[in-house]
Write an enzyme that holds these catalytic residues in place. Structure first.
Site, PDB file in Angstrom:
ATOM      1  N   THR A   1      10.730   5.796  13.780  1.00  9.52           N
ATOM      2  CA  THR A   1      11.997   5.108  14.112  1.00  9.52           C
ATOM      3  C   THR A   1      13.044   5.512  13.075  1.00  9.52           C
ATOM      4  O   THR A   1      13.467   4.709  12.260  1.00  9.52           O
ATOM      5  CB  THR A   1      11.822   3.571  14.094  1.00  9.52           C
ATOM      6  OG1 THR A   1      11.201   3.191  12.851  1.00  9.52           O
ATOM      7  CG2 THR A   1      10.974   3.093  15.230  1.00  9.52           C
TER       8      THR A   1
ATOM      9  N   GLU B   1       3.459  -2.901   8.987  1.00  8.32           N
ATOM     10  CA  GLU B   1       2.527  -2.328   8.019  1.00  8.32           C
ATOM     11  C   GLU B   1       3.164  -2.351   6.632  1.00  8.32           C
ATOM     12  O   GLU B   1       4.314  -2.002   6.484  1.00  8.32           O
ATOM     13  CB  GLU B   1       2.230  -0.884   8.449  1.00  8.32           C
ATOM     14  CG  GLU B   1       1.138  -0.240   7.669  1.00  8.32           C
ATOM     15  CD  GLU B   1      -0.040  -1.173   7.522  1.00  8.32           C
ATOM     16  OE1 GLU B   1      -0.695  -1.470   8.516  1.00  8.32           O
ATOM     17  OE2 GLU B   1      -0.301  -1.650   6.389  1.00  8.32           O
TER      18      GLU B   1
ATOM     19  N   ALA C   1      11.079  -7.164   3.026  1.00  4.14           N
ATOM     20  CA  ALA C   1      10.147  -6.791   1.951  1.00  4.14           C
ATOM     21  C   ALA C   1      10.578  -5.453   1.341  1.00  4.14           C
ATOM     22  O   ALA C   1      10.663  -5.308   0.115  1.00  4.14           O
ATOM     23  CB  ALA C   1       8.721  -6.702   2.495  1.00  4.14           C
ATOM     24  N   ASN C   2      10.877  -4.481   2.196  1.00  5.54           N
ATOM     25  CA  ASN C   2      11.289  -3.177   1.668  1.00  5.54           C
ATOM     26  C   ASN C   2      12.632  -3.270   0.952  1.00  5.54           C
ATOM     27  O   ASN C   2      12.847  -2.618  -0.078  1.00  5.54           O
ATOM     28  CB  ASN C   2      11.348  -2.145   2.795  1.00  5.54           C
ATOM     29  CG  ASN C   2       9.988  -1.503   3.028  1.00  5.54           C
ATOM     30  OD1 ASN C   2       9.047  -1.753   2.272  1.00  5.54           O
ATOM     31  ND2 ASN C   2       9.873  -0.693   4.054  1.00  5.54           N
TER      32      ASN C   2
ATOM     33  N   CYS D   1      11.053   5.098   4.049  1.00  4.65           N
ATOM     34  CA  CYS D   1      11.252   3.711   4.487  1.00  4.65           C
ATOM     35  C   CYS D   1      12.418   2.981   3.834  1.00  4.65           C
ATOM     36  O   CYS D   1      13.210   2.346   4.528  1.00  4.65           O
ATOM     37  CB  CYS D   1       9.982   2.927   4.232  1.00  4.65           C
ATOM     38  SG  CYS D   1       8.593   3.695   5.052  1.00  4.65           S
ATOM     39  N   PHE D   2      12.508   3.007   2.512  1.00  2.00           N
ATOM     40  CA  PHE D   2      13.445   2.104   1.839  1.00  2.00           C
ATOM     41  C   PHE D   2      14.880   2.273   2.335  1.00  2.00           C
ATOM     42  O   PHE D   2      15.530   1.323   2.749  1.00  2.00           O
ATOM     43  CB  PHE D   2      13.380   2.298   0.318  1.00  2.00           C
ATOM     44  CG  PHE D   2      12.174   1.664  -0.322  1.00  2.00           C
ATOM     45  CD1 PHE D   2      11.304   0.878   0.418  1.00  2.00           C
ATOM     46  CD2 PHE D   2      11.911   1.841  -1.669  1.00  2.00           C
ATOM     47  CE1 PHE D   2      10.195   0.280  -0.161  1.00  2.00           C
ATOM     48  CE2 PHE D   2      10.805   1.250  -2.263  1.00  2.00           C
ATOM     49  CZ  PHE D   2       9.948   0.478  -1.510  1.00  2.00           C
TER      50      PHE D   2
ATOM     51  N   LYS E   1      16.052   3.822   4.974  1.00  2.82           N
ATOM     52  CA  LYS E   1      16.164   3.585   6.424  1.00  2.82           C
ATOM     53  C   LYS E   1      16.168   2.081   6.718  1.00  2.82           C
ATOM     54  O   LYS E   1      16.986   1.589   7.502  1.00  2.82           O
ATOM     55  CB  LYS E   1      14.977   4.260   7.116  1.00  2.82           C
ATOM     56  CG  LYS E   1      14.767   3.881   8.556  1.00  2.82           C
ATOM     57  CD  LYS E   1      13.645   4.716   9.163  1.00  2.82           C
ATOM     58  CE  LYS E   1      12.274   4.187   8.823  1.00  2.82           C
ATOM     59  NZ  LYS E   1      11.798   3.117   9.693  1.00  2.82           N
TER      60      LYS E   1
ATOM     61  N   LYS F   1       6.924  10.665  -4.653  1.00  5.07           N
ATOM     62  CA  LYS F   1       6.152   9.930  -5.652  1.00  5.07           C
ATOM     63  C   LYS F   1       4.828  10.672  -5.795  1.00  5.07           C
ATOM     64  O   LYS F   1       4.551  11.598  -5.013  1.00  5.07           O
ATOM     65  CB  LYS F   1       5.924   8.487  -5.215  1.00  5.07           C
ATOM     66  CG  LYS F   1       5.136   8.343  -3.926  1.00  5.07           C
ATOM     67  CD  LYS F   1       5.125   6.903  -3.464  1.00  5.07           C
ATOM     68  CE  LYS F   1       3.753   6.326  -3.519  1.00  5.07           C
ATOM     69  NZ  LYS F   1       3.626   4.999  -2.946  1.00  5.07           N
TER      70      LYS F   1
HETATM   71  C1  UGA Z   1       7.038   1.474   0.665  1.00  7.92           C
HETATM   72  C2  UGA Z   1       6.549   0.052   0.351  1.00  7.92           C
HETATM   73  O1  UGA Z   1       6.092  -0.024  -1.003  1.00  7.92           O
HETATM   74  C3  UGA Z   1       5.397  -0.344   1.281  1.00  7.92           C
HETATM   75  O2  UGA Z   1       5.019  -1.695   1.057  1.00  7.92           O
HETATM   76  C4  UGA Z   1       5.868  -0.163   2.734  1.00  7.92           C
HETATM   77  O3  UGA Z   1       4.811  -0.477   3.640  1.00  7.92           O
HETATM   78  C5  UGA Z   1       6.306   1.266   2.939  1.00  7.92           C
HETATM   79  O4  UGA Z   1       7.399   1.566   2.050  1.00  7.92           O
HETATM   80  C6  UGA Z   1       6.744   1.425   4.381  1.00  7.92           C
HETATM   81  O5  UGA Z   1       7.643   0.694   4.803  1.00  7.92           O
HETATM   82  O6  UGA Z   1       6.130   2.209   5.095  1.00  7.92           O
HETATM   83  P1  UGA Z   1       6.238   3.935   0.018  1.00  7.92           P
HETATM   84  O7  UGA Z   1       7.582   4.361   0.525  1.00  7.92           O
HETATM   85  O8  UGA Z   1       5.029   4.664   0.485  1.00  7.92           O
HETATM   86  O9  UGA Z   1       5.991   2.371   0.359  1.00  7.92           O
HETATM   87  O10 UGA Z   1       6.230   4.065  -1.572  1.00  7.92           O
HETATM   88  P2  UGA Z   1       6.595   3.127  -2.806  1.00  7.92           P
HETATM   89  O11 UGA Z   1       5.430   3.069  -3.690  1.00  7.92           O
HETATM   90  O12 UGA Z   1       7.174   1.843  -2.391  1.00  7.92           O
HETATM   91  O13 UGA Z   1       7.693   4.006  -3.538  1.00  7.92           O
HETATM   92  C7  UGA Z   1       8.986   4.231  -2.971  1.00  7.92           C
HETATM   93  C8  UGA Z   1       9.862   4.927  -3.952  1.00  7.92           C
HETATM   94  O14 UGA Z   1      10.198   4.068  -5.030  1.00  7.92           O
HETATM   95  C9  UGA Z   1       9.243   6.174  -4.597  1.00  7.92           C
HETATM   96  O15 UGA Z   1      10.210   7.189  -4.675  1.00  7.92           O
HETATM   97  C10 UGA Z   1       8.833   5.684  -5.962  1.00  7.92           C
HETATM   98  O16 UGA Z   1       8.779   6.703  -6.924  1.00  7.92           O
HETATM   99  C11 UGA Z   1       9.929   4.691  -6.275  1.00  7.92           C
HETATM  100  N1  UGA Z   1       9.529   3.673  -7.263  1.00  7.92           N
HETATM  101  C12 UGA Z   1       8.538   2.786  -6.988  1.00  7.92           C
HETATM  102  C13 UGA Z   1      10.191   3.611  -8.471  1.00  7.92           C
HETATM  103  O17 UGA Z   1      11.106   4.419  -8.744  1.00  7.92           O
HETATM  104  N2  UGA Z   1       9.825   2.657  -9.389  1.00  7.92           N
HETATM  105  C14 UGA Z   1       8.835   1.753  -9.136  1.00  7.92           C
HETATM  106  O18 UGA Z   1       8.566   0.900 -10.015  1.00  7.92           O
HETATM  107  C15 UGA Z   1       8.184   1.822  -7.908  1.00  7.92           C
END
Ligand code: UGA
Length: 457
Positions: free
Chosen positions: A75, A151, A209-210, A262-263, A265, A325
């Site tokens: 999406t 999810e 949440a996101n 995700c974030f 979007k 990441k």
């Molecule tokens: C994120 C959410 O954490 C999940 O709970 C959610 O299910 C998912 O999106 C989704 O909607 O599908 P994800 O995008 O896989 O998961 O990865 P994250 O671990 O959340 O990291 C996102 C970004 O934030 C990365 O670029 C990471 O490096 C950055 N980040 C994360 C930071 O810069 N600092 C932090 O302390 C944590």
């Protein structure tokens, strides 16, 4: 779906997709060739595949025989038309709903697994109901219940997050359907962690949440910049605030900005919904989270250029990490893309290293083919990828660390330093290096969020 199949051997799970090569890859006997790199996924697939986990392109047959259908399609943010740049493009969700409506038999529970704007379930139900002739009551007429089951897994830790979730969220109005889905999760998730809500709360909770998680990252990144300016240290500040149990220690790592599919979007979606429902102040509030994230990325490339005497034209730079990441090969919205593009625009020669991202993927993200470094020594604004860090730093003026891969914590800096052109810099946006090791190797260090700027000493 692989984890459901693993935990519920009595349930037949069929994952279907129109894309034949993708399904073929999921069926590949070499588990290292699965289309998604995710630690532990290969073992789960190995246990369940062929037993009760199947990958197939037979979409219509799978719908016809299913009691429950999970819609798990893309999406992305809409590129054109009403809501372009913010709203979600729901064309694939709609196509799925129409296909389910056409081929389902008996009663089918349709589960929204994709992240969706609030009230999408109403649209799905309308499409499904269009198939239900209201006046005829017969066993052969399909009927539907729609649930929202967002999810919360994060990439890189997906299997752990699925096996030991903080919570499972099920939104719906039909208790029987909700309990049918809850029963599946109850095979490994304690009942008190299975939250039942109405449909709209469930859909909105996913976006919220996101948005909260992203907001935390923008907050700590804004403080990181202030730390650099004042002589404070963002890691110390994070510890000091995070030990307040109301704040908590997780998700306080300052970095080059959040990436991932995700974030951004989901926040854009929230912004769009807020405006749509006549709440411009709410929209503006959440927009700031993205604004700061964009600023964080541009500020990194800018300060690197400044420290390299105001120009990187023709200079070689090593980029360590391209994934958004660690522990994933996913590069969607990776800060490395924007930062690399900025540096290419400034005329730098980039040597890009990432343990999991392919050269083809980097080329697609940068919109530019790699150059041949042996032929192109004098060029400007070029890039190539390398298989090891030693080759990446060859002749470089600076190393820029953008992903927190474990292997970057254990680099032999004295050996790397000897291959670089002095004065040589390390720009560490993920706090993975030990400052004393960089100093001992005779390198200059800029570390994100650290007020101790060695370049100014
Ligand atoms: C994120 C959410 O954490 C999940 O709970 C959610 O299910 C998912 O999106 C989704 O909607 O599908 P994800 O995008 O896989 O998961 O990865 P994250 O671990 O959340 O990291 C996102 C970004 O934030 C990365 O670029 C990471 O490096 C950055 N980040 C994360 C930071 O810069 N600092 C932090 O302390 C944590």
């Amino acid at each position: 779906m692989a984890v459901i199949a693993d935990r519920c051997p009595h349930i037949q799970v069929t994952v279907v997709d129109l894309n034949e090569s993708r399904i073929a890859a999921w069926n590949n006997s070499d588990l290292k060739q699965l289309p998604v790199y995710e630690p532990g996924l290969d073992e789960v697939v190995a246990r369940a595949r062929g037993r009760n986990l199947h990958f197939s392109t037979g979409v219509n047959d799978a719908i016809a025989s299913a009691d429950m259908v999970f819609i798990s399609v893309n999406t992305p943010t809409k590129q054109k038309g009403v809501g372009a740049g913010q709203a979600s493009d729901l064309r694939w969700v709609e196509a799925c709903a129409r296909q389910v409506a056409q081929y389902a038999k008996g009663h089918t529970v349709v589960v929204e697994k994709s992240t969706l704007p609030v009230r999408t379930a109403a649209a799905i139900k309308a499409i499904l109901d269009a198939r239900e002739p209201k006046s005829v009551v017969s066993e052969n007429i399909p009927t539907f219940s729609v649930l929202s089951n967002p999810e919360f897994l994060a990439e890189g830790t997906a299997i752990h997050d699925l096996e030991q979730p903080d919570r499972v969220l099920i939104g719906g109005s039909n208790t029987e359907a909700i309990e049918a889905l809850a029963t599946i999760y109850s095979h490994w998730v304690p009942n008190q962690k299975i939250l039942r809500t109405n449909l709209w709360s469930s859909e909105l909770s996913k976006l919220t949440a996101n948005a909260f998680l992203a907001q935390r990252i923008s907050s700590i990144n804004s403080v990181a910049a202030l730390c650099e300016a004042t002589g404070a240290d963002v890691q110390e500040v994070a510890l000091a605030i995070g030990t307040d149990s109301r704040i908590g220690l997780k998700f306080l790592n300052a970095g080059p900005g959040f990436g991932g599919s995700c974030f951004q979007k989901d926040i854009l979606n929230l912004v769009y919904l807020s405006r749509y429902f006549g709440l411009p102040e709410v929209a503006t509030y959440w927009e700031q989270v993205i604004g700061l994230n964009n600023w964080q990325q541009t500020r990194i490339s800018r300060l690197l250029v400044q420290r390299l005497f105001g120009t990187v034209t023709g200079k070689r730079l090593a980029i360590l990490g391209f994934a958004f990441k660690a522990n994933t090969n996913d590069t969607r919205e990776s800060p490395a893309i924007r930062i690399s593009l900025d540096l290419l625009e400034e005329g730098a020669q980039l040597a890009i290293h990432d343990p999991k991202v392919t050269t083809t993927q980097i080329a697609a993200d940068l919109g530019k083919a790699p150059s041949d470094p042996s032929l192109d020594l004098q060029s400007e604004g070029t890039w190539h990828s390398v298989n090891n860090v030693v080759d990446a730093v060859q002749g470089a003026d600076a190393v820029l660390i953008l992903t927190e891969w474990d292997q970057y914590r254990e680099l032999d800096w004295p050996i790397l330093a000897r291959r670089m052109r002095t004065p040589a810099w390390v720009f560490d946006t993920r706090s993975v290096v030990e400052p004393y090791q960089i100093a001992e190797a005779g390198l200059l260090l800029w570390q994100l969020g650290s007020g101790i700027d060695q370049g100014n000493l």
